[in-house]
Scaffold this motif. Structure first.
Motif, mmCIF file in Angstrom:
data_model
loop_
_atom_site.group_PDB
_atom_site.id
_atom_site.type_symbol
_atom_site.label_atom_id
_atom_site.label_comp_id
_atom_site.label_asym_id
_atom_site.label_seq_id
_atom_site.Cartn_x
_atom_site.Cartn_y
_atom_site.Cartn_z
ATOM 1 N N LYS A 73 0.970 -1.265 -0.029
ATOM 2 C CA LYS A 73 -0.049 -0.148 -0.022
ATOM 3 C C LYS A 73 0.736 1.289 -0.013
ATOM 4 O O LYS A 73 0.514 2.431 -0.543
ATOM 5 C CB LYS A 73 -1.025 -0.139 1.099
ATOM 6 C CG LYS A 73 -1.890 1.032 1.311
ATOM 7 C CD LYS A 73 -2.805 0.889 2.308
ATOM 8 C CE LYS A 73 -3.805 2.108 2.518
ATOM 9 N NZ LYS A 73 -4.839 1.873 3.748
ATOM 10 N N ASN A 74 1.973 1.139 0.918
ATOM 11 C CA ASN A 74 2.918 2.259 0.839
ATOM 12 C C ASN A 74 4.249 2.196 -0.004
ATOM 13 O O ASN A 74 5.000 3.097 0.436
ATOM 14 C CB ASN A 74 3.222 2.816 2.363
ATOM 15 C CG ASN A 74 1.815 2.956 3.007
ATOM 16 O OD1 ASN A 74 1.073 3.591 2.704
ATOM 17 N ND2 ASN A 74 1.873 2.403 4.162
ATOM 18 N N GLU A 120 7.060 4.986 1.272
ATOM 19 C CA GLU A 120 7.881 5.641 0.227
ATOM 20 C C GLU A 120 7.236 7.188 0.254
ATOM 21 O O GLU A 120 7.518 8.201 -0.403
ATOM 22 C CB GLU A 120 7.777 5.376 -1.135
ATOM 23 C CG GLU A 120 6.345 5.244 -1.945
ATOM 24 C CD GLU A 120 6.655 3.947 -3.029
ATOM 25 O OE1 GLU A 120 5.884 3.994 -3.780
ATOM 26 O OE2 GLU A 120 7.714 3.427 -3.095
ATOM 27 N N TRP A 121 5.945 7.492 0.672
ATOM 28 C CA TRP A 121 5.329 8.814 0.950
ATOM 29 C C TRP A 121 4.972 9.008 2.438
ATOM 30 O O TRP A 121 4.589 8.154 3.251
ATOM 31 C CB TRP A 121 4.502 8.842 -0.169
ATOM 32 C CG TRP A 121 3.469 7.733 -0.189
ATOM 33 C CD1 TRP A 121 2.688 7.052 0.836
ATOM 34 C CD2 TRP A 121 3.155 7.259 -1.435
ATOM 35 N NE1 TRP A 121 2.085 6.120 0.198
ATOM 36 C CE2 TRP A 121 2.231 6.091 -0.984
ATOM 37 C CE3 TRP A 121 3.361 7.336 -2.734
ATOM 38 C CZ2 TRP A 121 1.514 5.277 -2.328
ATOM 39 C CZ3 TRP A 121 3.019 6.415 -3.861
ATOM 40 C CH2 TRP A 121 1.936 5.313 -3.135
ATOM 41 N N PRO A 122 4.516 10.288 2.633
ATOM 42 C CA PRO A 122 4.074 10.551 3.939
ATOM 43 C C PRO A 122 2.721 9.824 4.479
ATOM 44 O O PRO A 122 1.954 9.307 3.598
ATOM 45 C CB PRO A 122 3.649 12.167 4.011
ATOM 46 C CG PRO A 122 4.344 12.568 2.926
ATOM 47 C CD PRO A 122 4.663 11.478 1.555
ATOM 48 N N ILE A 154 3.443 -0.664 10.421
ATOM 49 C CA ILE A 154 3.921 -0.605 9.014
ATOM 50 C C ILE A 154 2.995 -0.208 7.897
ATOM 51 O O ILE A 154 2.950 0.648 7.169
ATOM 52 C CB ILE A 154 4.449 -1.952 8.511
ATOM 53 C CG1 ILE A 154 5.572 -2.605 9.448
ATOM 54 C CG2 ILE A 154 5.050 -1.829 7.112
ATOM 55 C CD1 ILE A 154 6.718 -1.655 9.576
ATOM 56 N N THR A 155 1.549 -0.914 8.117
ATOM 57 C CA THR A 155 0.496 -0.632 7.382
ATOM 58 C C THR A 155 -0.776 -0.471 7.995
ATOM 59 O O THR A 155 -0.940 -1.587 8.796
ATOM 60 C CB THR A 155 0.562 -1.270 6.044
ATOM 61 O OG1 THR A 155 1.751 -1.302 5.492
ATOM 62 C CG2 THR A 155 -0.316 -0.979 5.089
ATOM 63 N N SER A 156 -1.674 -0.067 7.662
ATOM 64 C CA SER A 156 -2.872 0.117 8.446
ATOM 65 C C SER A 156 -4.217 0.705 7.418
ATOM 66 O O SER A 156 -3.969 1.280 6.511
ATOM 67 C CB SER A 156 -2.837 0.758 9.685
ATOM 68 O OG SER A 156 -2.781 2.235 9.502
ATOM 69 N N GLN A 157 -5.269 0.256 7.889
ATOM 70 C CA GLN A 157 -6.590 1.026 7.241
ATOM 71 C C GLN A 157 -7.740 0.860 8.202
ATOM 72 O O GLN A 157 -7.732 -0.047 8.956
ATOM 73 C CB GLN A 157 -7.054 0.515 5.942
ATOM 74 C CG GLN A 157 -7.448 -0.771 5.971
ATOM 75 C CD GLN A 157 -8.029 -1.345 4.336
ATOM 76 O OE1 GLN A 157 -7.417 -1.018 3.315
ATOM 77 N NE2 GLN A 157 -9.047 -2.070 4.482
#
Length: 591
Positions: free
Chosen positions: A289-290, A367-369, A392-395
């Motif tokens: 995702k990021n 790789e981005w804010p 690390i990643t979330s939604q």
């Protein structure tokens, strides 16, 4: 290119060096713009010093990149040549190039041609230039881009003449924003375009103040654009010269930008690629995702891309980690300046917290804010990181918001979108058993956990996909663009631990920072958790109540205690990896 994408252009141009001197760079930029940034690209192609095989190579590279637009130009003579000359085996006129592209590729390319409202260097007769333009359009040109100009009345009169001559394709005006006074005069003199007297009078007194020139120039160019728009010219082509600021200023003055960093309507929740064979791709694993660029790089050799369903997850082969664009970006010095020299887990957790508070623009795994979407769960994410649980990643979960929603919306008008809560984090081996034991108590939650050595544990019923984002739209089947599944998670695992190792290697050998980060990468677990009840807003975070890494300011404990005084649950094999038995917990895929 990222900044261009945020402005929402219909397409961007990539210019061609005389004689193809920078052809490899042009083709690479077209490929990156199309595949990585999802920008529709128009590649310039000239006749100057271009033998037929060079033209063929350029067109083939554009085709492979998914590019569908070519601006066919005769081109300027090389700088060391006073007069333009055709090369043996090449083309003399843009008309010849248009005919050749059309004969080789049919309707694959939209072919743009140049128009000259105020004449060009080697032909000032407007009737001759109009004849040439008509011939290029009749040969296959599908749109016209004009040379830069500042005289709107003359341009509108020229458009009327084009229409009277039977040229009916779109005519796109070429607009040069004003960066500095010297560059403004130089480009106007080079193109021999007429500059209105009031423009010269407005800019002359401030010519040595670049900021003032940009501000006044913004107003002048914006007023020019308003006249064009009011006259029924609804396309504006900006010559940015690789400088976005002046163009952005004009667009803001015209009210054509948005504060939202992604102002254009999103067809999918992730940035869509326009590479060859990827335009219909509509399913991706959530893990990247990021790390959009990395996912594109690791899947660039696939012959087919998921459309409608993920399909057999065991068949795709993800590219190797040593490919360009996958490892950690930046030099050691740059990354140390960005993330400092952490001496303890608390220092590392503070880096993650700063990222979540928008004080840092990136992490090794992003790789981005941080996105606006994270705003709904920002406080919960910060709390986890402050307790040594590194997210690390979330939604967040989303229960049927309109597809037009400014943050969560995507897809066609009139639809509704849904999300399951998803959380991915690095967790200490001292906490993993307790966390899994808690997960076992909630039959709505599925997880995958793995360490660097590949010790995989999961309660998912199979290695197939579990949709974590989906949309319902009028007249369409349910769209499931974001999934969790086994094989891609294992591919992501390798990348995630590699990124952490790259970060560690930014620091000198045997330094405290390097040993700290290496210890986490070598011993901790990467775990992803899905709450399959999309009505639940905090079920994922409730799992972590009271969990915290002890002694965050001292040496880390990498031991792996058993859960509640007994060994973890028995394991079964899953594609060569261990999987925990837990038949009461299920993963859900919408059918």
């Amino acid at each position: 290119m990222d900044r261009m994408h945020d402005l929402g252009p219909s397409f961007i141009d990539v210019t061609w060096g005389a004689g193809g001197s920078l052809s490899h760079l042009t083709c690479e930029m077209v490929n990156v713009a199309q595949t990585v940034y999802g920008l529709e690209t128009c590649m310039h192609l000239t006749c100057t010093d271009m033998e037929l095989h060079k033209v063929d190579n350029a067109l083939h590279e554009a085709y492979k990149a998914g590019c569908t637009n070519i601006l066919a130009l005769r081109g300027d003579p090389p700088r060391d040549t006073e007069k333009w000359q055709a090369i043996e085996g090449g083309f003399r006129y843009a008309l010849d190039l248009v005919k050749y592209i059309k004969s080789k590729y049919g309707d694959h390319f939209d072919i743009g041609v140049a128009g000259y409202p105020e004449g060009c260097e080697d032909e000032q007769d407007p009737d001759v230039l109009m004849d040439h333009l008509k011939q290029k359009v009749d040969a296959g040109g599908t749109f016209v881009v004009t040379q830069m100009f500042y005289d709107v009345d003359n341009f509108l009169s020229w458009v009327d003449q084009c229409r009277a001559r039977g040229i009916t394709v779109p005519i796109v005006p070429g607009i040069m924003p004003i960066q500095t006074h010297a560059a403004f005069l130089r480009r106007a003199n080079w193109s021999k375009c007429k500059v209105p007297e009031n423009w010269l009078n407005a800019l002359e007194p401030i010519k040595n103040d670049d900021a003032a020139v940009r501000e006044v120039g913004k107003d002048l160019v914006a007023e020019m654009c308003r006249k064009l728009l009011n006259a029924g010219i609804y396309s504006l082509h900006f010559y940015t010269m690789n400088l976005a600021q002046s163009t952005r200023m004009v667009l803001e003055e015209l009210g054509l930008t948005s504060r939202d960093p992604t102002p254009t309507k999103k067809p999918l929740p992730w940035r869509q690629s326009l590479g060859l064979n990827r335009r219909e791709e509509d399913v991706r694993p959530v893990f990247w995702k990021n790390r959009h660029k990395s996912y594109i790089a690791r899947t660039q050799d696939w012959d087919e891309f998921p459309n409608g369903r993920w399909g057999d997850s065991r068949s795709p082969a993800f590219g190797e980690l040593d490919a360009y664009g996958i490892g950690l970006k930046g030099s050691n010095e740059q990354n140390i300046k960005l993330w400092g020299k952490p001496q303890s887990l608390r220092d590392i957790s503070n880096i993650f917290v700063r990222f979540l508070n928008d004080d840092l623009g990136s992490l090794p795994w992003s790789e981005w804010p941080v996105t606006e979407e994270a705003g709904a769960i920002r406080s919960e994410l910060i709390d986890l990181n402050q307790r040594g649980l590194l997210t690390i990643t979330s939604q967040p979960s989303v229960n049927g918001v309109k597809s037009s929603h400014p943050i969560h919306g995507w897809g066609p008008h009139g639809g509704y979108v849904y999300q399951k809560a998803y959380l991915e984090l690095l967790i200490s081996p001292s906490l993993i058993a307790e966390l899994i034991d808690r997960i076992d108590q909630n039959t709505n939650i599925t997880f995958y956990s793995v360490n660097k050595d590949g010790d995989l544990r999961t309660n998912a019923p199979s290695d197939g996909p579990n949709a974590v984002t989906w949309g319902v739209f009028p007249g369409k089947e349910i769209v499931q663009p974001t999934i969790v599944e086994t094989i891609s998670f294992l591919a992501w695992k390798d990348e995630a631990f590699r990124l952490g190792s790259d970060w560690a290697n930014c620091h000198p050998a045997r330094s405290a920072s390097r040993e700290l980060i290496e210890g986490i990468m070598n011993n901790w677990y990467l775990i992803n958790i899905v709450d399959n009840d999309f009505h639940s807003t905090h079920g994922v975070f409730d799992l972590f109540h009271g969990l915290q890494v002890e002694n965050m300011d001292g040496p880390l404990d990498h031991s792996k205690p058993v859960a509640n005084g007994h060994d973890p649950k028995p394991l079964i094999e899953l594609n060569g990896f261990h999987k925990q038995k837990n038949p009461g917990v299920f993963g859900e895929v919408l059918n």
